[in-house]
Design a protein around this motif. Structure first.
Motif: not given
Length: 751
Positions: A446-449, A498-499, A506-507, A530-531
């Motif tokens: 949760v902390e990382e998210a 993830q979402n 992200s880059e 991931f996909s």
């Protein structure tokens, strides 16, 4: 009367609370702003943006005025600079009267518009009535005054935001009363949307947007191409059941889109956006709802809806495709099922692992379906240039009977032609042929998210905030990335992706990791949970960043991946640079070769040219283009020009019926050589007398040399042009794109 016309009595200005540090000279200050505007790479942006923002925030009104006066008057600096706009914002915050007087002395209309939009937007945050009066005075008098239109809309968006903060949804009642409703209503509405916080407010704004009440809210397909879907997604994230109830009331189930008129698309956009949010929570429930909303007559949107539903049920890498096919069996319209299956068989993105596996699954499923449905799917695919007769054992699986296989093969050949008749565009290919990751479980605390969300919030400020103090605050995210270890970056990246799809945040996380250990970053992306599509985008970005820092090591690694058939060679061809879609985040393999060329240039331009010659032929076009625009020596410029000429001669021998656009590729290289040594550029061009008569053509090589030469020595350049006019009769230049003689339509530029 001046075009900026009205200067209003200023309100009491805020006290100057800026730090009274050493004021930078105006030119040095403006150079910092220009460097910040031009910076692209992660490290460069952090360094230059921090320097520019510190200079802005530490300056007093006099220093800001001095730099903006120089910016107004100088032709050396690019006018549309977001950091210059922030200097205007700062000046308006410190001394409104001074900012308005400075606008009165703007050197040209473009400079005035750039400054006025920020000054009056800042005024609008505290005195919207005054800004509204100013916007009315700036309203364009003619249809072609686009700059004035954008100025008014920018001011009115700030006015709308202030009104909404004060009166909430009652602001919508003001729209019909605006002095220029067609010009201002949409801008005010966007201001309301930016300030809406609750689900009730968002749904009410959505209802107003989709309604027919005057004035109509227009969509801007350049700045907000998916505005309706963005509104629905925002409302659904706040209150999914409430948004669903609104959609079903506004667009009852089974209602058909009346036409292709722009506003009639809202019915489909709203349903699709809600489905996109809902499927992340329960794909099956969302699919059942979405498909039942569709009208089932011929020509409706139900076919595309079925494909989206099946795709959601099948999973990112189609690992649950059998379940999706089972769901499709239960649906009523076989025509929709056929269309959805053709989409699954589409091979425009290359014949990659996921497609091969899904094709086998579909073939086995089709083998159990009625013969009419099997034929319909195969023939429909052929009409989309999908050559199923050459794909693995697709036809033998679908049609076990040998005679039927031959019959269908012949019918397909008549539709698709021979394999050489159609070749997919390499700009659509995935660069890396990766197998799906079976275990996509992502474990983050949760902390990382929460940490990832906070960094993303700061990063968005650093990228888009118009207030310099907020943008400076956002740079803390980039500073954290630069100092963080890979072990600290990894969970933040996992939580983000993830979402979310790959985005600017992200880059930059990947760029910071690449600075420390690009091979470890590559290994992470190869096997990340991931996909395939998301990992492909990650790897392209990683190799682009690494190629500028370690070109030789990256090139060696690319050769290894090419030999092991992980890298798709055609995806890095130069043709991948055509047909870009600017508002979408799409990753193209040819970006890697461009970055590779920029990295090689650091070793010297002739060394770079030598290395580029060793690349596969299809990869050389992009790097040569980069080299041709950035070389620093006469030797390299002449070498590139001679190389392009040899390529041209070889093409003419292979295709004598095609007039290739030699000038199209040579023009920027020759212009660069002229800026370094006009004498050598003239010598090279005059050795080709057939080009010297094109002096009246604006797109000719002669005109390119002349226009660049005039920047350094106009007298010599004009004398040279006059001599050419006397000695060489005028003739028309070659076409700008290659055209086959006798054809009306231009062909695509060669690779």
């Amino acid at each position: 009367m001046r075009w900026f016309a009205v200067l209003f009595v200023a309100s009491m200005c805020a006290p100057d609370i800026r730090a009274q540090g050493r004021a930078l000279p105006a030119r040095e200050f403006l150079t910092k702003l220009e460097e910040a505007r031009a910076a692209i790479r992660f490290e460069d942006r952090l360094r230059t943006h921090e320097a520019a923002l510190d200079a802005i925030l530490e300056s007093d009104a006099a220093a800001l005025e001095a730099v903006l006066v120089l910016w107004n008057q100088s032709d050396e600096f690019y006018q549309r600079n977001v950091f210059a706009r922030m200097a205007w914002t700062c000046l308006a915050q410190i001394d409104t009267i001074r900012a308005l007087k400075l606008l009165e002395n703007a050197g040209n209309e473009e400079a005035f518009n750039e400054g006025a939009r920020e000054v009056w937007a800042e005024i609008a945050r505290t005195d919207p009535a005054r800004a509204y009066i100013a916007a009315q005075s700036f309203a364009p008098k003619r249809e072609d005054q686009h700059e004035r239109k954008w100025l008014v809309q920018h001011i009115m968006q700030a006015v709308g935001g202030t009104w909404f903060r004060a009166t909430g949804l009652a602001t919508l009642k003001r729209l019909p009363t605006l002095s220029h409703p067609d010009l201002m209503a949409t801008a005010v509405f966007h201001g309301c949307v930016s300030e809406a916080k609750t689900a009730e407010q968002k749904i009410a704004l959505l209802d107003r947007f989709c309604g027919d009440e005057k004035p109509v809210i227009e969509e801007n397909h350049i700045k907000s191409p998916d505005f309706c879907e963005e509104l629905v997604e925002s409302a659904a994230l706040a209150d999914l059941p409430g948004t669903r109830a609104w959609i079903e009331k506004r667009f009852p189930p089974g209602t058909k889109r009346p036409s292709n008129r722009e506003r009639d698309w809202h019915i489909e956009h709203a349903r699709r956006a809600l489905f996109r949010v809902w499927k992340e929570q329960d794909a099956l429930e969302a699919a059942d709802w979405f498909i039942t909303q569709q009208h089932r007559d011929e020509g409706s949107d139900s076919a595309h809806a079925m494909y989206l539903c099946a795709l959601a049920l099948a999973g990112e890498d189609l690992e649950e495709l059998p379940a999706a096919l089972a769901w499709m069996e239960k649906q009523a319209r076989p025509q929709d099922r056929v269309s959805a299956l053709v989409n699954f068989l589409d091979d425009d993105f290359g014949d990659h692992v996921v497609l091969r596996q899904s094709r086998q699954t579909i073939a086995a499923w089709l083998a159990k379906r009625p013969m009419a449905e099997r034929e319909a799917v195969v023939l429909a695919a052929a009409k989309e240039y999908i050559r199923l007769q050459s794909k693995d054992d697709f036809l033998p699986t679908v049609f076990p009977n040998v005679a039927k296989q031959r019959e269908m093969g012949g019918r397909l050949e008549k539709i698709t032609g021979s394999p050489s008749d159609y070749a997919g565009n390499s700009f659509m290919l995935r660069a890396f042929d990766l197998p799906p990751v079976r275990n996509k479980t992502i474990v983050v605390s949760v902390e990382e998210a929460n940490h990832s969300r906070e960094l993303a919030r700061l990063h968005e400020l650093a990228r888009t905030a118009v207030d310099p103090s907020k943008r400076r605050e956002g740079l803390e995210a980039l500073k954290w990335m630069k100092s963080a270890s890979p072990d600290e970056i990894r969970p933040v990246l996992l939580a983000r992706l993830q979402n979310h799809e790959m985005d600017w945040f992200s880059e930059d996380l990947l760029s910071a990791w690449v600075l420390q250990d690009w091979r470890a970053c590559e290994a992470f992306a190869m096997n990340a949970p991931f996909s395939v599509e998301k990992r492909d985008g990650m790897l392209i970005h990683i190799f682009c960043e690494a190629a500028e820092l370690h070109p030789d090591a990256v090139l060696a690694r690319l050769r290894e991946l090419l030999q092991s058939k992980v890298l798709v060679q055609a995806a890095l061809d130069r043709s991948a640079s055509f047909s870009r879609v600017s508002w979408k985040t799409i990753y193209y393999g040819d970006m890697i070769t461009h970055s590779l060329a920029r990295g090689l240039l650091r070793q010297g331009d002739m060394q770079a040219f030598t290395t580029i010659q060793t690349l596969p032929v299809g990869w050389q076009g992009g790097p040569l283009e980069v080299l041709g625009e950035n070389f620093t020596t006469v030797e390299c410029g002449s070498t590139v020009l001679d190389h392009l000429e040899r390529q041209e001669n070889a093409e003419r021998q292979r295709h004598p019926d095609v007039a290739w656009a030699f000038d199209y590729e040579v023009r920027p290289v020759l212009g660069r050589l002229t800026s370094i040594s006009p004498e050598d550029a003239v010598k090279w061009l005059e050795a080709r007398p057939e080009k010297l008569g094109e002096h009246d053509d604006m797109n000719s090589l002669v005109h390119r040399v002349h226009s660049v030469w005039r920047e350094s020595d106009p007298k010599a350049a004009d004398a040279w042009m006059e001599r050419l006019r006397r000695e060489h009769p005028a003739r028309k230049a070659d076409p700008a794109v290659p055209v086959r003689r006798g054809d009306a339509a231009p062909l695509q530029p060669r690779r």
